[in-house]
Design a protein around this motif. Sequence first.
Motif, short mmCIF file in Angstrom:
data_model
loop_
_atom_site.label_atom_id
_atom_site.label_comp_id
_atom_site.label_asym_id
_atom_site.label_seq_id
_atom_site.Cartn_x
_atom_site.Cartn_y
_atom_site.Cartn_z
N LYS A 286 0.82 -1.21 0.00
CA LYS A 286 0.00 0.00 0.00
C LYS A 286 0.86 1.26 0.00
CE LYS A 286 -3.64 -2.28 2.61
NZ LYS A 286 -4.29 -2.38 3.93
N GLY A 287 2.18 1.08 0.01
CA GLY A 287 3.08 2.23 -0.01
C GLY A 287 3.25 2.90 1.35
N ILE A 288 2.98 2.16 2.42
CA ILE A 288 3.10 2.71 3.77
C ILE A 288 4.35 2.11 4.42
CG2 ILE A 288 2.02 2.91 6.04
CD1 ILE A 288 -0.69 2.50 4.53
N PRO A 289 5.38 2.94 4.64
CA PRO A 289 6.58 2.40 5.26
C PRO A 289 6.34 2.07 6.73
CG PRO A 289 6.79 4.76 4.91
CD PRO A 289 5.48 4.35 4.32
N ALA A 290 6.85 0.94 7.15
CA ALA A 290 6.69 0.53 8.54
C ALA A 290 7.84 -0.40 8.93
CB ALA A 290 5.36 -0.19 8.74
N THR A 291 8.12 -0.42 10.21
CA THR A 291 9.08 -1.37 10.75
C THR A 291 8.35 -2.21 11.79
OG1 THR A 291 9.80 0.16 12.48
CG2 THR A 291 11.05 0.17 10.42
N GLY A 292 8.95 -3.32 12.14
CA GLY A 292 8.31 -4.19 13.12
C GLY A 292 9.30 -4.83 14.05
N GLN A 293 8.81 -5.16 15.21
CA GLN A 293 9.58 -5.92 16.18
C GLN A 293 8.73 -7.08 16.67
OE1 GLN A 293 10.51 -2.44 18.88
NE2 GLN A 293 12.34 -3.69 19.15
N VAL A 294 9.31 -8.27 16.65
CA VAL A 294 8.69 -9.44 17.25
C VAL A 294 9.44 -9.66 18.55
CG1 VAL A 294 8.21 -11.89 17.00
CG2 VAL A 294 8.05 -10.38 15.00
N ILE A 295 8.73 -9.55 19.65
CA ILE A 295 9.38 -9.51 20.96
C ILE A 295 8.94 -10.68 21.83
CG2 ILE A 295 9.61 -8.15 23.09
CD1 ILE A 295 9.01 -5.65 21.32
N HIS A 296 9.93 -11.39 22.38
CA HIS A 296 9.63 -12.42 23.37
C HIS A 296 9.43 -11.73 24.70
CE1 HIS A 296 10.94 -15.70 26.25
NE2 HIS A 296 9.81 -16.11 25.72
N SER A 297 8.24 -11.84 25.24
CA SER A 297 7.92 -11.15 26.48
C SER A 297 6.90 -11.95 27.26
CB SER A 297 7.36 -9.75 26.17
OG SER A 297 6.97 -9.10 27.35
#
Length: 152
Positions: free
Chosen positions: A86-97
């Motif tokens: 969709k042209g939306i820049p994003a970053t992600g984190q997968v976190i063990h918590s």
Amino acid sequence: MSSSTSFIVVVGFDGSRDSQAALEWAAEEARQRSGELRLITAWTKQPMSWYPAVMETAVGGIAVADSPEEDASTIQAKALKSLEEKGIPATGQVIHSHSAAAAILDAAAEADLVVVGSRGHGGFTGLHVGSVTTHVVNHAPAPVLVVRPKAS
């Protein structure tokens, strides 16, 4: 609140219908503000569990279950790919918590806005707001927006 010039939107995302609604709202907010969108997906390993889990299906077949970390990574990767398309820049984190709320709150330390769905995958049906959402609303260092999905 962030000290950078970019408006940072943190969104808790677990793949549930409510978190999908939150992601859509957060993406639009980040786009309108030319901001930065950060997806947070938390996972935990249940005590006494091991993966891959091998299970026998009802028809006698064998099924292998992914680990909670793999499930979380897959859910987030699909969301990030959809945003990219969709042209939306994003970053992600997968976190063990041990707590999804704790993972979101840690990420919220740099946020200008935190967006969460009203309910996720866990818990008790009938509650209007889930325990993760309640904890985030009560402890976040930034404004929190709770998104409810549109009525079907």
